[in-house]
Design a protein around this motif. Structure first.
Motif: not given
Length: 262
Positions: A154-164
């Motif tokens: 339950y971690s990998l659905h978090w993105l590294s940053k806000v998409p452009q």
């Protein structure tokens, strides 16, 4: 500000609002996927019989869930080791999360955890060495060819940053029914880039023949705005918009109050 600098599960030790006391769903997910993880790590051990075994938990957070998965994995290996009459092995456990994670609570719980683990397994269990590894898993975390087994729940659905390209997604914090196609594509593209980078980094860190068990949020529907995964964020957006409206209301009230009194 970078996401890595601000995003983390709520710490506060064992407080009422801490992640530790509000993570029952995540605990159930770990229990549901337990047979898969146990089969994978058992097959890995029985095919190589290493004298030292390195396990990494990515997105470990804090609280009972952190050591729950690790405990299950070590017990599985020890069960096979003892049945095969192999010598005790050394365990290196790498606990990873973002720098703001409550690692202190984890470290404080380790003495009791290790004592209970030895009692459950038996006296001949080898050393279990724990290391906290703060940082984003969307990048290198460990030395090359150093990790035998990687677990993430339950971690990998978090993105590294806000998409452009989210300028058209006004008053929303995620996808909704009214989201333009550009917004949907922006999230999809960011996930593709993140997941590709994740796999590349883990491929460099795993030993030959190493294994991973990854659990992340998904949906049955092809609709990216399905209530299976997005409804909670839509409700949260509504709540945040209401809070912002109230803040503006009180600010205007305070500014105009002297004028009303005069």
């Amino acid at each position: 500000m970078e996401v890595i600098q601000v995003l983390h599960m709520n710490g506060s030790g064992a407080g009422d609002f801490s992640y530790a006391n509000n993570s029952l769903l995540q605990s159930k997910v770990i229990s549901m996927t337990r047979p898969i993880a146990e089969e994978a790590i058992n097959n890995l051990y029985c095919s190589t019989f290493p004298t030292s075994f390195t396990i990494a938990d990515l997105g470990c957070s804090s609280g009972p869930n952190t050591l729950m998965a690790v405990s299950q994995l070590i017990k599985t290996v020890e069960n096979s080791r003892q049945k095969l009459n192999k010598k005790p092995i050394e365990y290196q456990v790498l606990l990873n999360d973002l720098p703001g994670n409550d690692f202190n609570t984890i470290f404080k719980s380790l003495p009791n955890f290790l004592e209970n683990l030895k009692m459950e397994i038996g006296g001949d269990v080898g050393p279990c060495l724990f290391t906290g590894v703060p940082g984003s898993f969307y990048g290198r975390l460990f030395p090359s060819k150093s990790v035998h087994f990687i677990h993430s729940s339950y971690s990998l659905h978090w993105l590294s940053k806000v998409p452009q390209g989210l300028e058209e997604s006004k008053r929303n914090i995620y996808l909704v029914n009214a989201s333009p196609k550009r917004v949907v594509k922006a999230y999809y593209k960011q996930f593709q880039e993140d997941f590709e980078l994740f796999l590349k980094c883990r491929g460099e860190e795993l030993v030959k023949g190493g294994s991973m068990v990854l659990t992340l949020l998904g949906r049955r529907s092809q609709d990216p705005t399905s209530k299976e995964c997005c409804y909670i964020w839509e409700l949260l957006a509504l709540a945040l918009n209401d809070m912002v409206s109230q803040v503006f209301f009180f600010q205007n009230y305070i500014i105009n109050f002297p004028k009303i009194c005069c």
